[in-house]
Design a protein around this motif. Structure first.
Motif, mmCIF file in Angstrom:
data_model
loop_
_atom_site.group_PDB
_atom_site.id
_atom_site.type_symbol
_atom_site.label_atom_id
_atom_site.label_comp_id
_atom_site.label_asym_id
_atom_site.label_seq_id
_atom_site.Cartn_x
_atom_site.Cartn_y
_atom_site.Cartn_z
ATOM 1 N N GLN A 59 0.774 -1.219 -0.102
ATOM 2 C CA GLN A 59 -0.031 -0.020 -0.032
ATOM 3 C C GLN A 59 0.973 1.179 -0.036
ATOM 4 O O GLN A 59 1.687 1.519 0.692
ATOM 5 N N ARG A 66 -10.617 6.279 4.842
ATOM 6 C CA ARG A 66 -9.924 5.756 5.835
ATOM 7 C C ARG A 66 -9.180 6.943 6.579
ATOM 8 O O ARG A 66 -9.127 6.975 7.923
ATOM 9 N N SER A 113 -0.740 -1.539 13.346
ATOM 10 C CA SER A 113 -1.955 -2.201 13.628
ATOM 11 C C SER A 113 -2.399 -1.940 15.014
ATOM 12 O O SER A 113 -3.493 -1.757 15.358
ATOM 13 N N LEU A 116 -4.082 1.409 15.197
ATOM 14 C CA LEU A 116 -5.337 1.437 14.699
ATOM 15 C C LEU A 116 -6.293 0.857 15.891
ATOM 16 O O LEU A 116 -7.652 1.135 16.138
ATOM 17 N N LYS A 117 -5.970 -0.334 16.290
ATOM 18 C CA LYS A 117 -6.652 -1.100 17.309
ATOM 19 C C LYS A 117 -6.890 -0.245 18.509
ATOM 20 O O LYS A 117 -8.000 -0.146 19.215
ATOM 21 N N GLY A 122 -9.434 -1.241 14.386
ATOM 22 C CA GLY A 122 -8.915 -2.392 13.915
ATOM 23 C C GLY A 122 -9.678 -2.897 12.803
ATOM 24 O O GLY A 122 -10.471 -2.564 12.314
ATOM 25 N N ALA A 123 -9.123 -4.096 12.226
ATOM 26 C CA ALA A 123 -9.768 -5.037 11.111
ATOM 27 C C ALA A 123 -11.053 -5.435 11.785
ATOM 28 O O ALA A 123 -11.451 -6.050 12.792
ATOM 29 N N ASP A 124 -11.872 -5.444 10.440
ATOM 30 C CA ASP A 124 -13.291 -5.941 10.585
ATOM 31 C C ASP A 124 -13.375 -7.152 10.174
ATOM 32 O O ASP A 124 -13.394 -7.643 8.965
ATOM 33 N N TYR A 125 -13.451 -8.409 11.038
ATOM 34 C CA TYR A 125 -13.616 -9.699 10.702
ATOM 35 C C TYR A 125 -14.791 -10.147 10.582
ATOM 36 O O TYR A 125 -15.003 -11.461 10.318
ATOM 37 N N ALA A 128 -15.488 -12.735 7.716
ATOM 38 C CA ALA A 128 -14.563 -13.607 7.483
ATOM 39 C C ALA A 128 -15.238 -14.989 7.251
ATOM 40 O O ALA A 128 -16.540 -15.126 7.812
#
Length: 161
Positions: A59, A66, A113, A116-117, A122-125, A128
């Motif tokens: 990236q 974002r 990360s 961001l958490k 944080g990442a959206d799971y 998944a």
């Protein structure tokens, strides 16, 4: 005595040959690009090979949507003043670096990360493959583990309290 003289001559010749061969292989020449800047180019690589080796990976920038999310979280946590503008500008970079340094983390130009958490981004799971029927809540407290099971964990770890 003659043996040592011949051996010395052989070693000097071998050393000179090796030094010359290494020098030829690692010879570099400076060349000038169309913009006038000079760079070092290896003598045995083709231009096409050199161009391929400088491709950017990963990236390169953060999407404006974002950036706005990150800025809003930094504003909420009192690291960034003012409204979110969606631009990864110097003020936003400084605010992110301050957050990361306050946590004792390495300060980078791009957020990691953990940062961001910490900001709740944080990442959206939820989409998944194995997310159906599972919860991503925090694990239950250790006090809810049965005593016999906790003793087994302690014994297995080798830590004696």
């Amino acid at each position: 005595m003659r043996f040592y003289r011949n051996l010395g001559l052989i070693l000097v010749t071998a050393f000179a040959t090796i030094t010359h061969a290494v020098g030829v292989r690692s010879q570099h020449t400076a060349s000038t690009t169309a913009r006038g800047s000079s760079h070092v180019k290896s003598g045995h690589k083709s231009t096409a090979t050199a161009a391929k080796s400088h491709k950017l990976h990963g990236q390169q920038a953060i999407a404006p949507e974002r950036v706005s999310e990150i800025q809003q979280a930094l504003i909420r946590e009192h690291y960034l003043p003012g409204p979110a503008n969606g631009e990864w500008d110097e003020t936003t970079v400084n605010a992110m670096q301050k957050l990361q340094s306050d946590q004792g983390w390495q300060t980078k130009l791009m957020p990691d990360s953990r940062a961001l958490k910490k900001l709740g981004l944080g990442a959206d799971y939820s989409n998944a493959i194995n997310a159906k029927g599972s919860s991503f809540a925090a694990p239950p407290p250790a006090s809810t583990i049965p005593a016999a099971q906790a003793a087994g964990f302690t014994a297995a770890s080798g830590v004696h309290q």
